[in-house]
Design an enzyme around this catalytic site. Structure first.
Site, PDB file in Angstrom:
ATOM      1  N   ALA A 101       0.854  -1.187   0.000  1.00 47.66           N
ATOM      2  CA  ALA A 101       0.000   0.000   0.000  1.00 47.66           C
ATOM      3  C   ALA A 101       0.891   1.239   0.000  1.00 47.66           C
ATOM      4  O   ALA A 101       2.110   1.129   0.146  1.00 47.66           O
ATOM      5  CB  ALA A 101      -0.898   0.015   1.230  1.00 47.66           C
ATOM      6  N   LYS A 102       0.325   2.388  -0.168  1.00 50.40           N
ATOM      7  CA  LYS A 102       1.075   3.645  -0.030  1.00 50.40           C
ATOM      8  C   LYS A 102       0.085   4.773   0.168  1.00 50.40           C
ATOM      9  O   LYS A 102      -1.062   4.677  -0.274  1.00 50.40           O
ATOM     10  CB  LYS A 102       1.888   3.927  -1.302  1.00 50.40           C
ATOM     11  CG  LYS A 102       3.044   4.865  -1.098  1.00 50.40           C
ATOM     12  CD  LYS A 102       4.187   4.152  -0.400  1.00 50.40           C
ATOM     13  CE  LYS A 102       5.445   4.944  -0.313  1.00 50.40           C
ATOM     14  NZ  LYS A 102       6.564   4.087   0.123  1.00 50.40           N
ATOM     15  N   GLY A 103       0.527   5.832   0.833  1.00 49.44           N
ATOM     16  CA  GLY A 103      -0.349   6.979   1.036  1.00 49.44           C
ATOM     17  C   GLY A 103       0.429   8.264   0.924  1.00 49.44           C
ATOM     18  O   GLY A 103       1.666   8.268   0.981  1.00 49.44           O
TER      19      GLY A 103
END
Ligand code: NAD
Length: 409
Positions: A101-103
């Site tokens: 994931a990444k944000g």
């Protein structure tokens, strides 16, 4: 190419070699969930400012998703998607029980006060708290986010869901962080450099390193390579660079950076530009700043025999082709810089078990994970005559694909 296109390019290249079929290829390339949120805060002067926040959850077939949170003016959906998929492949190469994931928040954090930064972080968590969690999606530090930001993430998430240190890694040591996390990515690079130099028959002592970027990854890498007897011949940061073919005095350089905040102006060498660092006469180039800095033109100028990717996606696919033709060995990000996520995993494990490991245990376990990952990738590379990057993707896609099929679609 956007980072999403770059990650997709490498993924598809390996998927075709493996002949996984178009449907599985599409399944693995498509993210589980992409969200874009409004992050509105009141500034210290009473004005309201609205920023865009993102969280992309790419794949969860091998476990909860894991990925950093970055604050940067250039963050957008495409960049976050590309980096989220890199996390899927990185956690698979290292065989950590995670997905990717990444944000990010599209913001220049240097323009915010500490209080504004805290409000921004808490508001972001307000907007995504239902989608993240210790068994769902675990955040961590990335560009311009540090242990303090991670502490705010933990605190804000815990207000909704009860005491939850395992929702985020890279926390301060006083607040459930892990020993060894700060230098973990660089230590992973050091372990890989030792393996590679042995395999190609070069002694680590006396090896010449050029390091582009002198933040968390680049500075610790310089210190650790220096400890191994390597010569740091050129370094740069966003303000400028310095080079010395006989090797920079690393402790004195650290002292200069502590005093001035930059490597620029260090008296122990000649001033140079970041481009000159990329093209420095050295054995190993470590790009450890931004993505996409080494394009085809820069790759032609690189004089190193080995490129060790400290940053995420620092080399464009065109640069990769140039390196392949020129016989420059590229150690890909999803292997080389995986030490950070590995120790983040150890932090999560310690949080879930309510215990703490000493630094020696962290580094011993990190060494084991990095060595096993390198050996697997190198073995695929030897047996199938593929570059290390494609080999790493082959390993990762095999693991993620198998988990996906075993779980059922
Ligand atoms: P950081 O913010 O601590 O450091 C970044 C460094 O790059 C700074 O020295 C900055 O001055 C320099 N820089 C920025 N723009 C530059 C330019 N145009 N030319 C030269 N130098 C420039 O970030 P970090 O945590 O060290 O991360 C660096 C890279 O490594 C990023 O791509 C990040 O995604 C990746 N990465 C970091 C970790 C980690 O654990 N920190 C783990 C895996 C990958």
């Amino acid at each position: 190419m956007t980072s999403a296109e770059v990650a997709n390019h490498y993924f598809r290249k390996a998927a075709r070699i493996m002949d996984v079929g178009e449907r599985i290829e599409t399944l693995l390339a498509t993210p589980v969930r992409e969200v874009k949120v409004q992050v509105s805060i009141e500034l210290d002067n009473g004005e309201i400012r609205t920023f865009q926040g993102f969280r992309v959850q790419h794949d969860n077939s091998r476990g909860p998703m894991k990925g950093g949170l970055r604050f940067h003016p250039q963050v957008d959906q495409a960049e976050v998607l590309g980096l989220a998929s890199l996390m899927t492949w990185k956690t698979a190469v290292t065989n950590l029980p995670y997905g990717g994931a990444k944000g990010g928040v599209q913001v220049d954090p240097t323009q915010l006060s500490l209080k504004e930064l805290e409000r921004l972080t808490r508001k972001y968590v307000d907007q995504v708290h239902d989608l993240i969690g210790p068994t769902q999606d675990i955040l961590g530090p990335d560009m311009n986010t540090n242990p303090q930001v991670m502490a705010w993430v933990m605190d804000q998430y815990s207000k909704y869901h009860g005491h939850s240190p395992a929702v985020v890694t890279g926390k301060p040591l006083e607040l459930y962080g892990s020993k060894g996390r700060e230098a973990a990515t660089a230590r992973g690079l050091q372990f890989i450099a030792r393996e590679i130099s042995r395999d190609v028959g070069l002694a680590l002592a006396g090896l010449r390193f050029a390091i582009h970027g002198f933040g968390n990854v680049g500075s610790h890498a310089a210190r650790l390579f220096h400890e191994d007897g390597g010569l740091i011949v050129a370094v740069s940061d966003v303000h400028g660079g310095v080079q010395n073919p006989r090797g920079l005095d690393v402790p004195a350089l650290f002292e200069h950076v502590r005093k001035t905040g930059s490597v620029r102006g260090f008296g122990g060498g000649a001033a140079c530009s970041s481009e000159e660092v990329l093209a420095a006469d050295c054995d190993v180039l470590v790009p450890a700043a931004l993505g996409g800095v080494v394009d085809a033109r820069a790759a032609q100028a690189v004089r190193a025999k080995i490129v060790l990717e400290g940053a995420n996606a620092p080399c464009t696919p065109e640069a990769d082709e140039v390196f392949e033709k020129r016989g420059v060995l590229v150690v890909p990000d999803i292997l080389a810089n995986a030490g950070g996520v590995t120790v983040s995993y150890f932090e999560w494990v310690q949080n879930l078990q309510h215990l703490t490991w000493d630094e020696e245990r962290v580094n011993t376990e990190l060494h084991r994970v990095m060595r096993e990952a390198y050996e697997k990738v190198a073995q695929i590379s030897r047996s199938r005559k593929l570059p290390l990057r494609t080999s790493a993707y082959v390993l990762a896609i095999g693991r993620v694909g198998k988990a996906t099929v075993l779980r059922g679609i």
